[in-house]
Design an enzyme around this catalytic site. Sequence first.
Site, PDB file in Angstrom:
ATOM      1  N   GLY A  22     -65.515  11.749  -0.407  1.00 29.47           N
ATOM      2  CA  GLY A  22     -64.358  11.354  -1.222  1.00 29.47           C
ATOM      3  C   GLY A  22     -64.591  11.608  -2.697  1.00 29.47           C
ATOM      4  N   ARG A  50     -62.103  12.948  -6.869  1.00 27.57           N
ATOM      5  CA  ARG A  50     -61.614  12.202  -8.040  1.00 27.57           C
ATOM      6  C   ARG A  50     -62.305  10.832  -8.096  1.00 27.57           C
ATOM      7  NH1 ARG A  50     -55.704  10.020  -5.818  1.00 27.57           N
ATOM      8  NH2 ARG A  50     -56.613   8.226  -4.744  1.00 27.57           N
ATOM      9  N   VAL A  71     -63.609  12.027   6.906  1.00 22.81           N
ATOM     10  CA  VAL A  71     -64.861  11.365   7.290  1.00 22.81           C
ATOM     11  C   VAL A  71     -64.669  10.254   8.326  1.00 22.81           C
ATOM     12  CG1 VAL A  71     -66.306  11.979   5.296  1.00 22.81           C
ATOM     13  CG2 VAL A  71     -64.826   9.954   5.177  1.00 22.81           C
ATOM     14  N   ASN A 108     -68.756   7.237  -0.246  1.00 25.39           N
ATOM     15  CA  ASN A 108     -67.839   6.736  -1.259  1.00 25.39           C
ATOM     16  C   ASN A 108     -66.383   6.732  -0.814  1.00 25.39           C
ATOM     17  OD1 ASN A 108     -66.873   6.448  -4.283  1.00 25.39           O
ATOM     18  ND2 ASN A 108     -65.869   8.280  -3.465  1.00 25.39           N
ATOM     19  N   SER A 136     -67.878  -3.430  -1.965  1.00 30.70           N
ATOM     20  CA  SER A 136     -66.943  -3.934  -2.981  1.00 30.70           C
ATOM     21  C   SER A 136     -67.150  -5.432  -3.103  1.00 30.70           C
ATOM     22  CB  SER A 136     -65.504  -3.669  -2.528  1.00 30.70           C
ATOM     23  OG  SER A 136     -64.595  -4.429  -3.293  1.00 30.70           O
ATOM     24  N   TYR A 184     -59.440  -4.355   4.121  1.00 32.00           N
ATOM     25  CA  TYR A 184     -60.386  -3.757   3.164  1.00 32.00           C
ATOM     26  C   TYR A 184     -61.662  -4.604   3.062  1.00 32.00           C
ATOM     27  CZ  TYR A 184     -61.928  -1.733  -1.331  1.00 32.00           C
ATOM     28  OH  TYR A 184     -62.642  -1.124  -2.342  1.00 32.00           O
ATOM     29  N   ALA A 222     -62.888  -6.671   5.224  1.00 34.34           N
ATOM     30  CA  ALA A 222     -63.652  -6.555   6.483  1.00 34.34           C
ATOM     31  C   ALA A 222     -64.482  -5.278   6.471  1.00 34.34           C
ATOM     32  CB  ALA A 222     -62.700  -6.548   7.678  1.00 34.34           C
ATOM     33  N   LYS A 265     -65.534  -3.543   3.918  1.00 29.43           N
ATOM     34  CA  LYS A 265     -66.575  -3.537   2.876  1.00 29.43           C
ATOM     35  C   LYS A 265     -67.695  -4.533   3.178  1.00 29.43           C
ATOM     36  CE  LYS A 265     -64.809  -0.255   0.403  1.00 29.43           C
ATOM     37  NZ  LYS A 265     -65.526   1.007   0.242  1.00 29.43           N
ATOM     38  N   ILE A 269     -62.706  -1.330 -11.299  1.00 33.18           N
ATOM     39  CA  ILE A 269     -63.071  -0.114 -12.015  1.00 33.18           C
ATOM     40  C   ILE A 269     -61.803   0.698 -12.242  1.00 33.18           C
ATOM     41  CG2 ILE A 269     -64.608   1.918 -11.975  1.00 33.18           C
ATOM     42  CD1 ILE A 269     -66.049  -0.895 -11.723  1.00 33.18           C
TER      43      ILE A 269
END
Length: 244
Positions: A8, A11, A61, A87, A139, A152, A154, A156, A185
């Site tokens: 990933g 960007r 991926v 990533n 995260s 999300y 779960a 991470k 970020i």
Amino acid sequence: MAAAIITGSARGIGAAIALRLAKDGYDIALNDISEAMFESNDIVEKITAQGVKCEKFIADVSKYSDCEAMVKAVKDTFGSIDVLVNNAGITRDGLMARMAEEQYDLVISVNQKSVFNMMKLVGNVMMRQRSGRIVNLSSVAGVYGNPGQINYSASKAAIIGMTKTVAKELGSRGVTCNAVAPGFIKTPMTDKLTDEQKKAMIDLIAMKRYGEVEEIAGVVSFLASKDASYVTGQVIEISGGLMM
Ligand code: NAD
């Protein structure tokens, strides 16, 4: 020359990590889900300007077969794979009560299954090399939970368990595996938040600002470096003091 693959990485944080590892002297295997993701930026030019090799590998991926073909191609291109940075990630936020099953499953497969796919395949290469560095993007949502992000958080949180497991399974083969847990970020992912959500978050951050992508890349660079040779199975929060 040693080589690094960053998933990933067209960007955002992934691109910043790729550029930083290029500055550290690694040949770079960039990955993203489509060629189109690379069209609106000059990441390949920025990396090759550092005097290292850089190739793009298009793969989803979350799909094991895509990862298998990509890892073989990267190994054939560069000869070794010394650093793997998992990533790639997405959000499909919503409160649990209103979340569709597909919304849950998609985030798990892109954020979590992908990390299994890549660690298994690249881990085999690294075990044979008897050296390697794996860094996974978790995260703060995975460490502390976050309303609206059951899928999300779960994914991470799972990455933390997977990181510690792989650190234990591959440690004796000279492979380290660590995670970083960013807070908020500045990237296209967080641009999607409303001004109200952004202000609410900044109020909670000790440093009273969002992080920059380079501040994640610097810690990943350290974890990939010789200086981190005895660091494994750790989760480093990079959040400006969001929680402590
Ligand atoms: P981003 O959306 O800017 O970049 C993610 C990249 O991953 C994109 O280029 C996207 O096309 C790619 N990608 C998505 N699905 C893919 C797939 N199936 N296969 C290959 N590539 C795929 O996001 P970002 O903010 O740079 O986040 C990078 C990582 O950092 C993610 O794992 C994210 O969860 C994590 N993170 C970000 C923040 C933040 O504040 N931005 C905070 C904590 C963790």
